[in-house]
Design a protein around this motif. Sequence first.
Motif, PDB file in Angstrom:
ATOM      1  N   GLU A 287       9.555  -8.835  -6.884  1.00 33.99           N
ATOM      2  CA  GLU A 287      10.954  -8.613  -6.505  1.00 33.99           C
ATOM      3  C   GLU A 287      11.934  -9.408  -7.361  1.00 33.99           C
TER       4      GLU A 287
ATOM      5  N   ALA B 137      21.106  -3.721  -1.740  1.00 35.74           N
ATOM      6  CA  ALA B 137      19.942  -3.032  -1.172  1.00 35.74           C
ATOM      7  C   ALA B 137      19.905  -3.210   0.348  1.00 35.74           C
ATOM      8  N   THR B 138      20.220  -4.395   0.819  1.00 36.45           N
ATOM      9  CA  THR B 138      20.251  -4.652   2.261  1.00 36.45           C
ATOM     10  C   THR B 138      21.298  -3.788   2.940  1.00 36.45           C
TER      11      THR B 138
ATOM     12  N   ASN C 181      20.198  -0.388   3.203  1.00 44.32           N
ATOM     13  CA  ASN C 181      18.998  -0.300   4.030  1.00 44.32           C
ATOM     14  C   ASN C 181      17.832   0.314   3.252  1.00 44.32           C
ATOM     15  N   VAL C 182      17.674  -0.127   2.004  1.00 43.05           N
ATOM     16  CA  VAL C 182      16.582   0.326   1.139  1.00 43.05           C
ATOM     17  C   VAL C 182      15.924  -0.899   0.503  1.00 43.05           C
ATOM     18  N   SER C 183      14.755  -0.699  -0.075  1.00 45.34           N
ATOM     19  CA  SER C 183      14.110  -1.789  -0.805  1.00 45.34           C
ATOM     20  C   SER C 183      14.860  -2.024  -2.120  1.00 45.34           C
ATOM     21  N   ASN C 184      14.688  -3.182  -2.699  1.00 52.53           N
ATOM     22  CA  ASN C 184      15.326  -3.483  -3.975  1.00 52.53           C
ATOM     23  C   ASN C 184      14.959  -2.450  -5.037  1.00 52.53           C
ATOM     24  N   LYS C 185      13.714  -2.032  -5.038  1.00 54.14           N
ATOM     25  CA  LYS C 185      13.249  -1.100  -6.064  1.00 54.14           C
ATOM     26  C   LYS C 185      13.835   0.299  -5.885  1.00 54.14           C
TER      27      LYS C 185
ATOM     28  N   SER D 159      20.467  -7.586  -4.504  1.00 52.35           N
ATOM     29  CA  SER D 159      19.661  -7.723  -3.298  1.00 52.35           C
ATOM     30  C   SER D 159      20.499  -7.450  -2.050  1.00 52.35           C
TER      31      SER D 159
END
Length: 138
Positions: A80, A53-54, A57-61, A50
């Motif tokens: 999520e 991803a932060t 700068n993208v979503s977890n998926k 997680s």
Amino acid sequence: MKVSEKEILFIYDSSDIQQREGLAYAKSLRHFEVKEIDIRKDKLTQLQLSNLATRLNVSNKALMRTDNESHFGDVMDLDEHDFLDYLSANLYMLKTPIAVYHDHAKFIGSQYEIIKKDSINSTSNVQTSRTMKQREEG
């Protein structure tokens, strides 16, 4: 995932020769110490994924590879928390390579891309005869 200013955390898949070459290029950088995470040997927790991803700068998926997976749709339908559980347990599905710097991270498109940042940050120590003469006179 603590990374200092002069470090790069290189997350890669050792079963991919181009990614191993990328690691070799990263280790050749003069201005950075390289730490590595091989997704075939090492583990990442749901929290680390997680945080990754932060930083990207993208979503977890968006961390998941989308190629050659027949049940891809089922996985993307997970909430999520369950998605991060799945990805953590199936780390080979993580989109790699990834370079993590102290203040951000980025997906690496080619094994040569990692050396661009070092080239931008490097300074030349080459002295011409003109600059040496100017120093002697000054």
